[in-house]
Design a protein around this motif. Structure first.
Motif, PDB file in Angstrom:
ATOM      1  N   GLU A   1      46.091 -44.865  68.510  1.00 45.09           N
ATOM      2  CA  GLU A   1      47.029 -44.681  67.404  1.00 45.09           C
ATOM      3  C   GLU A   1      46.319 -44.374  66.082  1.00 45.09           C
ATOM      4  O   GLU A   1      46.822 -43.589  65.276  1.00 45.09           O
ATOM      5  CB  GLU A   1      47.899 -45.930  67.247  1.00 45.09           C
TER       6      GLU A   1
ATOM      7  N   PRO B   1      50.680 -40.126  68.027  1.00 42.86           N
ATOM      8  CA  PRO B   1      51.244 -41.299  68.726  1.00 42.86           C
ATOM      9  C   PRO B   1      52.168 -42.140  67.843  1.00 42.86           C
ATOM     10  O   PRO B   1      53.106 -42.755  68.346  1.00 42.86           O
ATOM     11  CB  PRO B   1      49.997 -42.090  69.138  1.00 42.86           C
ATOM     12  N   LEU B   2      51.881 -42.184  66.547  1.00 42.50           N
ATOM     13  CA  LEU B   2      52.737 -42.903  65.609  1.00 42.50           C
ATOM     14  C   LEU B   2      53.484 -41.861  64.769  1.00 42.50           C
ATOM     15  O   LEU B   2      52.886 -41.216  63.908  1.00 42.50           O
ATOM     16  CB  LEU B   2      51.899 -43.811  64.691  1.00 42.50           C
TER      17      LEU B   2
END
Length: 227
Positions: free
Chosen positions: A48, A63-64
């Motif tokens: 992340e 991913p975030l």
């Protein structure tokens, strides 16, 4: 490899290098948080907040979702794979960071450190554009500090722990100690080492540090000093 212990280069403009100490404290705190997590969460944190080339290039989604694609160029420098990875980076930052902060001032040193982290990450990305593995560690940013040091204080004496027969501290000019370090990075890059080390990030950070130091240093700080 020589391990630096301390240098004989006094501070001339600052009493306390707050930013260097703050970076060390924050990076260590982040690792302590990492270390308390289960392995699955530890690995997820690296994905992340690490620097993943295909994410920064927007080939694969972040991913975030709330984090910009480019943010990994900075956040990766505060994550480490294990305590040896952390301690080696913090040792080099401890020895060399205070003098570079002294040469630049608090604010410019913080900008310098983050810029070296980003440029080191971009160097890694340039030679590994399709890599799906997260790059983590302060090595690129710390390499920038070392590049600045060899430009500003090549003649300063650095006591290093050298193993000849037994480990003993030896005073060596920074130019030779850091020159040996950069030669080692080039050697392993050329022979194609299988070690999981981001050699291009080290080289990119080192060169970035030399270039940025020439523009961000105080006017009163000469190049090639440290005598």
């Amino acid at each position: 490899m020589f391990l630096p212990l301390h240098d004989t280069n006094p501070l001339r403009h600052l009493q306390v290098p707050y930013v260097t100490y703050g970076l060390m404290a924050f990076t260590t705190l982040v690792y302590l948080i990492q270390a308390m997590l289960p392995q699955s969460s530890f690995d997820l944190l690296a994905v992340e907040f690490g620097m993943i080339p295909i994410v920064v290039r927007d080939v694969y989604p972040q991913p975030l979702p709330w984090l910009p694609d480019w943010a990994g160029l900075f956040t990766y420098a505060f994550l480490h794979a294990n305590w040896m990875h952390l301690l080696s980076n913090m040792l080099f930052l401890w020895v060399f960071g205070d003098n570079i902060e002294d040469a630049m001032g608090h604010v410019r040193f913080l900008v310098f450190y983050l810029a070296c982290a980003a440029l080191a990450g971009l160097a890694h990305l340039a030679f590994n554009p399709n890599d799906i593995s997260p790059l983590i560690g302060a090595s690129g940013a710390v390499a920038g500090v070392m590049g600045a040091y060899v430009l500003l204080y090549p003649h300063a004496r650095v006591f290093v722990l050298a193993r000849i027969v037994i480990p003993i501290p030896l005073p060596i000019p920074a130019f030779w100690m850091l020159g040996f370090w950069i030669a080692t990075q080039l050697f392993f890059l050329v022979i194609g080492s299988n070690e999981p080390v981001a050699w291009w990030a080290h080289l990119g950070g080192f060169l970035a540090g030399m270039v940025l130091a020439a523009t961000l240093k105080r006017r009163a700080v000469p190049l090639w000093g440290g005598r």
